[in-house]
Write a protein that holds these residues in place. Structure first.
Motif, PDB file in Angstrom:
ATOM      1  N   SER A 103     -17.599  -5.478  -7.212  1.00 37.29           N
ATOM      2  CA  SER A 103     -17.348  -6.590  -6.287  1.00 37.29           C
ATOM      3  C   SER A 103     -17.084  -6.177  -4.849  1.00 37.29           C
ATOM      4  N   HIS A 104     -16.807  -4.911  -4.593  1.00 41.95           N
ATOM      5  CA  HIS A 104     -16.392  -4.518  -3.245  1.00 41.95           C
ATOM      6  C   HIS A 104     -17.224  -3.363  -2.704  1.00 41.95           C
ATOM      7  N   SER A 105     -18.432  -3.224  -3.177  1.00 45.82           N
ATOM      8  CA  SER A 105     -19.261  -2.094  -2.741  1.00 45.82           C
ATOM      9  C   SER A 105     -19.635  -2.189  -1.262  1.00 45.82           C
ATOM     10  N   GLU A 106     -19.664  -3.410  -0.712  1.00 45.36           N
ATOM     11  CA  GLU A 106     -20.038  -3.586   0.682  1.00 45.36           C
ATOM     12  C   GLU A 106     -18.837  -3.739   1.603  1.00 45.36           C
ATOM     13  N   CYS A 107     -17.645  -3.687   1.033  1.00 38.30           N
ATOM     14  CA  CYS A 107     -16.432  -3.815   1.845  1.00 38.30           C
ATOM     15  C   CYS A 107     -16.142  -2.478   2.536  1.00 38.30           C
ATOM     16  N   HIS A 108     -15.782  -2.548   3.791  1.00 37.42           N
ATOM     17  CA  HIS A 108     -15.529  -1.323   4.557  1.00 37.42           C
ATOM     18  C   HIS A 108     -14.040  -0.994   4.665  1.00 37.42           C
ATOM     19  N   ASP A 109     -13.196  -2.018   4.663  1.00 35.81           N
ATOM     20  CA  ASP A 109     -11.754  -1.779   4.790  1.00 35.81           C
ATOM     21  C   ASP A 109     -11.145  -1.508   3.421  1.00 35.81           C
ATOM     22  N   ILE A 110     -11.487  -0.348   2.851  1.00 33.10           N
ATOM     23  CA  ILE A 110     -10.970   0.070   1.548  1.00 33.10           C
ATOM     24  C   ILE A 110     -10.021   1.238   1.770  1.00 33.10           C
ATOM     25  N   VAL A 111      -8.791   1.108   1.266  1.00 35.52           N
ATOM     26  CA  VAL A 111      -7.807   2.174   1.438  1.00 35.52           C
ATOM     27  C   VAL A 111      -7.140   2.457   0.094  1.00 35.52           C
ATOM     28  N   ASN A 112      -6.498   3.577   0.045  1.00 35.45           N
ATOM     29  CA  ASN A 112      -5.776   3.978  -1.165  1.00 35.45           C
ATOM     30  C   ASN A 112      -4.567   3.069  -1.341  1.00 35.45           C
ATOM     31  N   LEU A 113      -4.377   2.554  -2.531  1.00 37.07           N
ATOM     32  CA  LEU A 113      -3.288   1.627  -2.786  1.00 37.07           C
ATOM     33  C   LEU A 113      -1.930   2.273  -2.549  1.00 37.07           C
ATOM     34  N   ASP A 114      -1.788   3.544  -2.916  1.00 33.08           N
ATOM     35  CA  ASP A 114      -0.516   4.232  -2.715  1.00 33.08           C
ATOM     36  C   ASP A 114      -0.149   4.294  -1.238  1.00 33.08           C
ATOM     37  N   ASP A 115      -1.171   4.456  -0.376  1.00 33.63           N
ATOM     38  CA  ASP A 115      -0.892   4.492   1.065  1.00 33.63           C
ATOM     39  C   ASP A 115      -0.430   3.131   1.573  1.00 33.63           C
ATOM     40  N   VAL A 116      -0.964   2.067   0.989  1.00 32.18           N
ATOM     41  CA  VAL A 116      -0.596   0.720   1.425  1.00 32.18           C
ATOM     42  C   VAL A 116       0.838   0.387   1.046  1.00 32.18           C
ATOM     43  N   ILE A 117       1.215   0.762  -0.187  1.00 28.93           N
ATOM     44  CA  ILE A 117       2.552   0.379  -0.673  1.00 28.93           C
ATOM     45  C   ILE A 117       3.608   1.424  -0.362  1.00 28.93           C
ATOM     46  N   HIS A 118       3.218   2.514   0.288  1.00 27.75           N
ATOM     47  CA  HIS A 118       4.185   3.558   0.620  1.00 27.75           C
ATOM     48  C   HIS A 118       5.220   3.007   1.611  1.00 27.75           C
ATOM     49  N   ASN A 119       6.472   3.215   1.292  1.00 26.55           N
ATOM     50  CA  ASN A 119       7.594   2.763   2.130  1.00 26.55           C
ATOM     51  C   ASN A 119       7.558   1.253   2.388  1.00 26.55           C
ATOM     52  N   VAL A 120       6.991   0.488   1.452  1.00 28.46           N
ATOM     53  CA  VAL A 120       6.893  -0.952   1.672  1.00 28.46           C
ATOM     54  C   VAL A 120       8.267  -1.614   1.721  1.00 28.46           C
ATOM     55  N   LYS A 121       9.246  -1.027   1.005  1.00 30.67           N
ATOM     56  CA  LYS A 121      10.586  -1.615   0.976  1.00 30.67           C
ATOM     57  C   LYS A 121      11.330  -1.421   2.291  1.00 30.67           C
ATOM     58  N   THR A 122      10.872  -0.493   3.120  1.00 32.82           N
ATOM     59  CA  THR A 122      11.480  -0.287   4.432  1.00 32.82           C
ATOM     60  C   THR A 122      10.520  -0.651   5.551  1.00 32.82           C
ATOM     61  N   SER A 123       9.431  -1.337   5.226  1.00 31.84           N
ATOM     62  CA  SER A 123       8.404  -1.653   6.210  1.00 31.84           C
ATOM     63  C   SER A 123       8.843  -2.803   7.113  1.00 31.84           C
ATOM     64  N   ASN A 124       8.184  -2.858   8.275  1.00 27.07           N
ATOM     65  CA  ASN A 124       8.444  -3.956   9.200  1.00 27.07           C
ATOM     66  C   ASN A 124       8.037  -5.298   8.597  1.00 27.07           C
ATOM     67  N   ALA A 125       6.974  -5.274   7.768  1.00 21.90           N
ATOM     68  CA  ALA A 125       6.513  -6.526   7.161  1.00 21.90           C
ATOM     69  C   ALA A 125       7.589  -7.148   6.283  1.00 21.90           C
ATOM     70  N   LEU A 126       8.265  -6.297   5.483  1.00 25.01           N
ATOM     71  CA  LEU A 126       9.338  -6.814   4.624  1.00 25.01           C
ATOM     72  C   LEU A 126      10.506  -7.294   5.469  1.00 25.01           C
ATOM     73  N   CYS A 127      10.813  -6.534   6.519  1.00 23.54           N
ATOM     74  CA  CYS A 127      11.887  -6.959   7.422  1.00 23.54           C
ATOM     75  C   CYS A 127      11.551  -8.312   8.035  1.00 23.54           C
ATOM     76  N   GLU A 128      10.270  -8.492   8.398  1.00 21.07           N
ATOM     77  CA  GLU A 128       9.839  -9.761   8.966  1.00 21.07           C
ATOM     78  C   GLU A 128      10.045 -10.908   7.979  1.00 21.07           C
TER      79      GLU A 128
END
Length: 506
Positions: free
Chosen positions: A96-121
């Motif tokens: 389903s995502h063979s043509e998607c370009h913005d593909i990143v490693n999931l671990d990199d996305v969720i790394h430090n998510v509990k201290t991220s600015n997004a969670l603070c927001e």
């Protein structure tokens, strides 16, 4: 998520029912005491994070439905597609995502998510919405109280008006009855006068009747004839009086015609008044700390797509400029280290004024509250305050330590102390307090954003984030990307911008 969080997932596969005491977030299943021991010793799972099953069951149902495994392929999520904002397994990428370009490693996305600015927001937004809800609820409750107070006020006004109407009608009645009595008295007096006149006339006629009888019997014919002529004349005058009285005076009578306004009061006045409910917008101001910021986040673009364009070149005609800042009117202030001056330029690059300093300046920040500039002085152990309007030094704040990088937060100056850490001075009473107690190299810069502060350490090639209580939030160190970091700033999205003397990196 496992089909049952109450029983051990491993034992279920062995057709054994045992209650689970912990939940493994990696395996996505519950474990009993025995299986937990094996799970913690196994090389494949010894680093897995487990939490007590009681704590796990406190999570909201929607969160419990989230699993680390793809429901379609039963494989663990490993990739995150930014375009579709969804986690993917390896088979999802192919299908389903063979043509998607913005593909990143999931671990990199969720790394430090509990201290991220997004969670603070999110947390700050929830606090903001809760405060707004409480504010609106209080306003509605106050509105209900105001309605009750207004209703009681209207009741008093109605009763007061009713009393005024009653008094007015009573006064009209009293005046009218008085007028009626006066009219009656006036007519009674006139009738009495008429009755008195008629009684006199009656007596005169009776006298004539007696005289006629005597004259008829005893007087001579001549006497009778002449007396008849006189009596006839007198009787005719009395008769004329009666005819005139009947024709002109007539019978007196009283009549009453009620005022039309009073007569129609029952039909014309159908209500005491009108009650109107006016709906107006709430007269309150909701907290919207994130409104502008959220808009900026929506409009933000990746750094790769940014196109830089030279806007203006300012010839400062100086060397070793260690710091600068913007004023509210667009002017720019620069510090010249060896010249020991602060120079302010217009937005067109023309010099406005210069202030000579008794120290070697290191960094500068603008204080909009009183239109001043605060300048640190390195080892001279003071902060110089410059009045922008008067273009002169306003005062000097003595310190017990050196001061280098400087930033402003809620009328408090946060400055970088080389041998002691990061300190804060209250501009109201000039009291100082420690935020971070740590020996650091001299130099470096300070920036603040919300409840966070950031500083660069060129000696250790690090960028460090603390909260305002001095607790470490995160540290960035990658000499392949950034060396000798100096200037630092934070935009409205919480993105940190750092300039290095060797690698200039955003």
């Amino acid at each position: 998520m496992a089909t049952s969080s109450q029983s051990c997932g491993v034992c279920d596969l062995r057709h054994i029912t045992k209650p689970s005491i912990v939940w493994c977030t990696e395996c996505d299943e519950g474990l009993c005491t025995e299986c937990q021991e094996h799970h913690g010793l196994s090389k494949a799972s010894r680093r897995h994070k487990v939490i007590p099953i009681i704590e796990y069951q406190k999570l909201p149902p929607d969160v419990l439905k989230i699993t680390q495994y793809c429901s379609k392929h039963d494989e663990k999520f490993q990739i995150y597609c930014k375009k579709h904002e969804c986690p993917c397994c390896s088979k999802c990428i192919v299908e389903s995502h063979s043509e998607c370009h913005d593909i990143v490693n999931l671990d990199d996305v969720i790394h430090n998510v509990k201290t991220s600015n997004a969670l603070c927001e999110i947390e700050e937004t929830l606090v903001e919405v809760a405060e707004n809800l409480q504010k609106v609820r209080q306003h509605i409750q106050d509105n209900r109280s105001n309605l009750k107070d207004k209703r009681m006020e209207i009741e008093k006004e109605i009763k007061k008006t009713r009393i005024m109407i009653n008094h007015h009608l009573d006064k009209l009645q009293e005046d009218f009855l008085k007028q009626l009595f006066e009219v009656e008295e006036k007519d009674n007096s006139k009738i009495c006068q008429l009755v008195s006149s008629l009684e006199i006339k009656e007596k005169e006629i009776a006298e004539y009747q007696r005289n006629v009888s005597n004259i008829k019997q005893h007087a001579t014919d001549l006497q009778l004839f002449l007396s008849m002529k006189q009596i006839e004349k007198d009787v005719n005058s009395k008769d004329k009086f009666l005819h005139s009285l009947v024709a002109n005076e007539g019978q007196l009578s009283l009549s009453f015609k009620i005022n039309a306004s009073i007569k129609n009061i029952m039909s014309d006045i159908k209500s005491f008044g009108e009650v109107h409910i006016e709906a107006k917008p709430f007269d309150i101001v909701l907290i919207e700390k994130k409104a502008q910021q959220a808009q900026m986040m929506i409009q933000s673009r990746s750094i790769e797509n940014l196109k830089l364009m030279l806007h203006e070149t300012i010839n400062t005609q100086g060397e070793y400029i260690y710091g600068c800042c913007m004023l509210l009117d667009g002017r720019m202030a620069f510090i010249f280290y060896f010249e020991q001056t602060v120079n302010v330029f217009s937005d067109k690059g023309l010099q406005d004024f210069e202030v000579k300093l008794p120290v070697f300046p290191c960094d500068i920040v603008y204080i909009s509250e009183d239109n001043t500039l605060a300048v640190t002085s390195g080892a001279s152990e003071c902060i110089t305050i410059i009045d922008v309007e008067r273009k002169q030094i306003k005062k000097t704040i003595s310190l017990d330590s050196s001061s280098y990088g400087i930033a402003l937060k809620d009328n408090r100056l946060i400055y970088y102390v080389g041998n002691k850490g990061i300190r804060m001075i209250n501009l109201n009473d000039e009291s100082t307090s420690d935020i971070v107690r740590d020996k650091m190299l001299t130099g470096g810069s300070i920036a603040t954003f919300k409840d966070k502060l950031y500083h660069t350490n060129s000696g250790k090639n690090t960028v460090t984030c603390y909260n305002l209580q001095g607790q470490l939030q995160w540290k960035f160190q990658n000499e392949g990307v950034l060396q000798k970091p100096q200037g630092i700033d934070v935009d409205n999205d919480g993105n940190v911008y750092v300039v290095g003397r060797i690698h200039s990196t955003l």
